[in-house]
Design a protein around this motif. Sequence first.
Motif, PDB file in Angstrom:
ATOM      1  N   TRP A  12     -35.290  45.668 -39.783  1.00 12.84           N
ATOM      2  CA  TRP A  12     -36.593  45.138 -40.222  1.00 12.84           C
ATOM      3  C   TRP A  12     -37.534  44.913 -39.025  1.00 12.84           C
ATOM      4  CZ3 TRP A  12     -39.155  44.517 -44.787  1.00 12.84           C
ATOM      5  CH2 TRP A  12     -40.307  43.713 -44.758  1.00 12.84           C
ATOM      6  N   GLN A  19     -44.338  55.786 -46.895  1.00 14.48           N
ATOM      7  CA  GLN A  19     -45.591  55.207 -47.409  1.00 14.48           C
ATOM      8  C   GLN A  19     -46.821  55.941 -46.865  1.00 14.48           C
ATOM      9  OE1 GLN A  19     -45.513  53.091 -49.759  1.00 14.48           O
ATOM     10  NE2 GLN A  19     -44.237  51.289 -49.394  1.00 14.48           N
ATOM     11  N   VAL A  36     -51.740  35.561 -50.047  1.00 13.90           N
ATOM     12  CA  VAL A  36     -50.520  35.540 -50.880  1.00 13.90           C
ATOM     13  C   VAL A  36     -49.499  36.454 -50.209  1.00 13.90           C
ATOM     14  CG1 VAL A  36     -49.534  36.188 -53.119  1.00 13.90           C
ATOM     15  CG2 VAL A  36     -51.804  35.183 -53.038  1.00 13.90           C
ATOM     16  N   VAL A  40     -50.617  30.972 -50.498  1.00  9.92           N
ATOM     17  CA  VAL A  40     -49.404  30.880 -51.315  1.00  9.92           C
ATOM     18  C   VAL A  40     -48.332  31.737 -50.638  1.00  9.92           C
ATOM     19  CG1 VAL A  40     -48.406  31.248 -53.603  1.00  9.92           C
ATOM     20  CG2 VAL A  40     -50.817  30.696 -53.377  1.00  9.92           C
ATOM     21  N   ALA A  41     -47.199  31.136 -50.321  1.00  5.27           N
ATOM     22  CA  ALA A  41     -46.165  31.875 -49.594  1.00  5.27           C
ATOM     23  C   ALA A  41     -44.822  31.678 -50.278  1.00  5.27           C
ATOM     24  CB  ALA A  41     -46.098  31.394 -48.152  1.00  5.27           C
ATOM     25  N   VAL A  42     -44.143  32.796 -50.579  1.00  4.84           N
ATOM     26  CA  VAL A  42     -42.807  32.678 -51.189  1.00  4.84           C
ATOM     27  C   VAL A  42     -41.777  32.615 -50.068  1.00  4.84           C
ATOM     28  CG1 VAL A  42     -41.468  33.551 -53.140  1.00  4.84           C
ATOM     29  CG2 VAL A  42     -43.592  34.696 -52.474  1.00  4.84           C
ATOM     30  N   ARG A  84     -44.135  28.551 -52.710  1.00  9.85           N
ATOM     31  CA  ARG A  84     -43.259  28.907 -53.827  1.00  9.85           C
ATOM     32  C   ARG A  84     -43.772  30.180 -54.495  1.00  9.85           C
ATOM     33  NH1 ARG A  84     -46.335  24.670 -56.558  1.00  9.85           N
ATOM     34  NH2 ARG A  84     -45.382  23.335 -55.006  1.00  9.85           N
ATOM     35  N   SER A  85     -42.950  30.686 -55.403  1.00  6.91           N
ATOM     36  CA  SER A  85     -43.324  31.899 -56.111  1.00  6.91           C
ATOM     37  C   SER A  85     -44.202  31.525 -57.310  1.00  6.91           C
ATOM     38  CB  SER A  85     -42.029  32.567 -56.557  1.00  6.91           C
ATOM     39  OG  SER A  85     -42.312  33.644 -57.362  1.00  6.91           O
ATOM     40  N   PHE A  86     -45.193  32.340 -57.625  1.00  5.88           N
ATOM     41  CA  PHE A  86     -46.055  32.121 -58.781  1.00  5.88           C
ATOM     42  C   PHE A  86     -45.774  33.212 -59.819  1.00  5.88           C
ATOM     43  CE2 PHE A  86     -50.077  29.501 -57.767  1.00  5.88           C
ATOM     44  CZ  PHE A  86     -49.364  28.621 -56.968  1.00  5.88           C
ATOM     45  N   LEU A 123     -50.784  34.206 -60.567  1.00  5.77           N
ATOM     46  CA  LEU A 123     -51.292  34.942 -59.400  1.00  5.77           C
ATOM     47  C   LEU A 123     -52.639  35.586 -59.736  1.00  5.77           C
ATOM     48  CD1 LEU A 123     -48.505  37.023 -57.606  1.00  5.77           C
ATOM     49  CD2 LEU A 123     -49.755  35.044 -56.760  1.00  5.77           C
ATOM     50  N   TYR A 156     -56.226  35.350 -58.073  1.00  2.98           N
ATOM     51  CA  TYR A 156     -57.000  36.518 -57.615  1.00  2.98           C
ATOM     52  C   TYR A 156     -58.423  36.459 -58.163  1.00  2.98           C
ATOM     53  CZ  TYR A 156     -52.513  38.811 -56.326  1.00  2.98           C
ATOM     54  OH  TYR A 156     -51.290  39.141 -55.788  1.00  2.98           O
ATOM     55  N   MET A 190     -46.918  49.116 -47.259  1.00  6.29           N
ATOM     56  CA  MET A 190     -48.065  49.322 -48.125  1.00  6.29           C
ATOM     57  C   MET A 190     -48.870  48.038 -48.230  1.00  6.29           C
ATOM     58  SD  MET A 190     -49.971  51.139 -49.932  1.00  6.29           S
ATOM     59  CE  MET A 190     -49.070  52.649 -49.668  1.00  6.29           C
ATOM     60  N   ASN A 191     -48.314  47.010 -48.861  1.00  8.47           N
ATOM     61  CA  ASN A 191     -48.889  45.737 -49.279  1.00  8.47           C
ATOM     62  C   ASN A 191     -49.466  45.833 -50.688  1.00  8.47           C
ATOM     63  OD1 ASN A 191     -50.631  43.306 -49.704  1.00  8.47           O
ATOM     64  ND2 ASN A 191     -49.661  42.818 -47.741  1.00  8.47           N
ATOM     65  N   LEU A 192     -48.660  45.382 -51.617  1.00  6.94           N
ATOM     66  CA  LEU A 192     -49.029  45.469 -53.028  1.00  6.94           C
ATOM     67  C   LEU A 192     -49.972  44.352 -53.441  1.00  6.94           C
ATOM     68  CD1 LEU A 192     -45.621  46.568 -54.594  1.00  6.94           C
ATOM     69  CD2 LEU A 192     -47.557  47.975 -53.866  1.00  6.94           C
ATOM     70  N   GLU A 235     -53.013  44.497 -56.068  1.00  7.32           N
ATOM     71  CA  GLU A 235     -53.076  43.621 -57.238  1.00  7.32           C
ATOM     72  C   GLU A 235     -54.429  42.904 -57.307  1.00  7.32           C
ATOM     73  OE1 GLU A 235     -48.257  42.767 -56.956  1.00  7.32           O
ATOM     74  OE2 GLU A 235     -49.636  41.123 -56.582  1.00  7.32           O
TER      75      GLU A 235
HETATM   76  P1  ADQ Z   1     -42.884  43.172 -49.512  1.00  2.00           P
HETATM   77  O1  ADQ Z   1     -42.824  43.010 -48.043  1.00  2.00           O
HETATM   78  O2  ADQ Z   1     -42.138  42.197 -50.303  1.00  2.00           O
HETATM   79  O3  ADQ Z   1     -42.455  44.648 -49.958  1.00  2.00           O
HETATM   80  P2  ADQ Z   1     -45.621  43.404 -50.838  1.00  2.00           P
HETATM   81  O4  ADQ Z   1     -45.977  44.827 -50.944  1.00  2.00           O
HETATM   82  O5  ADQ Z   1     -46.761  42.579 -50.423  1.00  2.00           O
HETATM   83  O6  ADQ Z   1     -44.484  43.052 -49.813  1.00  2.00           O
HETATM   84  O7  ADQ Z   1     -45.083  42.945 -52.260  1.00  2.00           O
HETATM   85  C1  ADQ Z   1     -44.934  41.624 -52.535  1.00  2.00           C
HETATM   86  C2  ADQ Z   1     -44.809  41.418 -54.033  1.00  2.00           C
HETATM   87  O8  ADQ Z   1     -44.387  40.091 -54.190  1.00  2.00           O
HETATM   88  C3  ADQ Z   1     -46.132  41.582 -54.754  1.00  2.00           C
HETATM   89  O9  ADQ Z   1     -45.957  42.199 -56.001  1.00  2.00           O
HETATM   90  C4  ADQ Z   1     -46.607  40.142 -54.934  1.00  2.00           C
HETATM   91  O10 ADQ Z   1     -47.326  39.888 -56.129  1.00  2.00           O
HETATM   92  C5  ADQ Z   1     -45.331  39.362 -54.940  1.00  2.00           C
HETATM   93  N1  ADQ Z   1     -45.580  38.033 -54.328  1.00  2.00           N
HETATM   94  C6  ADQ Z   1     -45.967  37.750 -53.080  1.00  2.00           C
HETATM   95  N2  ADQ Z   1     -46.143  36.425 -52.945  1.00  2.00           N
HETATM   96  C7  ADQ Z   1     -45.858  35.871 -54.131  1.00  2.00           C
HETATM   97  C8  ADQ Z   1     -45.838  34.531 -54.639  1.00  2.00           C
HETATM   98  N3  ADQ Z   1     -46.140  33.458 -53.896  1.00  2.00           N
HETATM   99  N4  ADQ Z   1     -45.467  34.359 -55.918  1.00  2.00           N
HETATM  100  C9  ADQ Z   1     -45.123  35.419 -56.680  1.00  2.00           C
HETATM  101  N5  ADQ Z   1     -45.139  36.670 -56.277  1.00  2.00           N
HETATM  102  C10 ADQ Z   1     -45.501  36.906 -55.012  1.00  2.00           C
HETATM  103  C11 ADQ Z   1     -42.010  45.861 -49.315  1.00  2.00           C
HETATM  104  C12 ADQ Z   1     -42.835  46.344 -48.134  1.00  2.00           C
HETATM  105  C13 ADQ Z   1     -44.280  46.508 -48.550  1.00  2.00           C
HETATM  106  C14 ADQ Z   1     -44.386  47.467 -49.744  1.00  2.00           C
HETATM  107  C15 ADQ Z   1     -43.420  47.042 -50.853  1.00  2.00           C
HETATM  108  C16 ADQ Z   1     -43.352  48.085 -51.964  1.00  2.00           C
HETATM  109  O11 ADQ Z   1     -42.742  45.434 -47.041  1.00  2.00           O
HETATM  110  O12 ADQ Z   1     -45.064  47.025 -47.473  1.00  2.00           O
HETATM  111  O13 ADQ Z   1     -45.706  47.442 -50.243  1.00  2.00           O
HETATM  112  O14 ADQ Z   1     -42.103  46.872 -50.344  1.00  2.00           O
HETATM  113  O15 ADQ Z   1     -42.987  49.332 -51.471  1.00  2.00           O
END
Ligand code: ADQ
Length: 459
Positions: free
Chosen positions: A93, A193, A268, A303-305, A345-347, A352, A356, A371-373, A377
Amino acid sequence: MNESQGLVVVANRLPVFRVRGDAGEEWQTSPGGLVSALRPILRGRPSRWVGWTGRADDKQEPFEHDGIDNCPVPLSHDELRTFYDGFCNRTLWPLYHAALRPPRFSRRWWRAYRAVNERFADAAAATAPPNSVVWIHDYHLQLVPDMVRRRRPDLRIGFFLHIPFPPQELFATIPWRKQLLQGLLGADVVGFQTPLGGYNFGQLSRRFTSARRKKGRLDYHNRSVIARAFPISIDVQLYTDLAKRDDVKRRAQEFRRRTGGRRIILGVDRLDYTKGIDSRLRAFALLLESKRISPADAVFVQVAVPSRERVAEYRDLKAGIERLVGEINGAYGEIGRPAVHYVRRSFPADELVALYIAADVLAITPLRDGMNLVAKEYVASRVDDTGVLVLSEFSGAARELSGALLVNPHDLEGVSSAIHSALEMSEQDQRMRMRKSRRALERNTVFDWADDFLAELTG
Ligand code: ADQ
């Protein structure tokens, strides 16, 4: 891919997790794009998902849940330390994320990584129907493609890396670089990616293995390997539908009321040092210090999980961010009006999306991100085309979301100025930029991503 062809997904985790229900423990489908993207494809054909249940030393037998056949692969307590916390999260990682923390090379961890990869390959090879397609996911399982090929030459094998593939000089430092490349070259299609990931992989394969470039592909052991970008995405419709729901809109109003009607800058993330949470908080503090914005007018909501809490670097990061939030609130907050709201915590997805919609600006500032999803979103949720995305140029998403304000997260002044410009941006400019990003997103949903990959693998 035709309907009768079997598909086996191999990933570190199964697409389910255990919850405590009225009748004891039961399975629930994991949230997230990968599961929702693959479910419709898995359902219509003989298919399986091979992965770990999330519990150490689990004796779980194969089971069906929500139309998917799950094949659990066990991991011991010791393997969680050596394979998962160790080789995956303290070697691969950090190294794949530009060595933001020094990667540790341990032969013991490497041996565990190989042994666990063998176990996943055994499980996949034992369960795959004849001539089916096996799709292996992510950095935990890079040796599995070659291991599966040795056991089952009849299969089509694909691999997708969710995190960035590192620069060549960095990858070259790994003592087991050749084995990792050979592992990946066991696939027919290796997906990344971004195009840079595919390019680096091709160059390194030619340098450290017998692979040669031929007609845009890699020629390896008399087979042809395709290595290219397949940028992952989200279920866009799901987010736009949530954003249009009345209860979600009401919740967004409530968030605005609770933050005193101030402008909201949102972050987030998973609590990870790659995400640059501290950089954006410092950039916000700089804006307050220089009085370009007043704490009476704007608030930062982060917001941080929690994530990987057994690993020391993650505990340090958590403590560092909490100290920083405390410092900023100490300097700029008032009683009943903090400058930063921090929620660890997770939402759920609807909450979420409400955030947004409530946020004027989303600040996504990873130092490196596949990527960063979250960025996608946010864009999908902004159905009225307003709002501004401030986005790190070191995220895969920056290549597609062309309406975002791109920043170098190491440049605090630059991030501050971008957040400031975002807050000042006219509604007309917001709409123009958001529309650009939304158009790009609509062209590539997570369903397009899965179709594209599987078409390349089976076409
Ligand atoms: P992650 O590093 O986990 O994924 P990311 O792409 O940002 O990162 O996805 C996070 C997911 O978790 C999103 O769907 C988001 O909604 C959710 N999330 C984040 N914080 C949250 C919170 N507080 N509560 C609930 N949900 C939360 C890895 C790679 C990324 C790549 C993805 C997919 O590191 O770069 O985009 O895989 O390939």
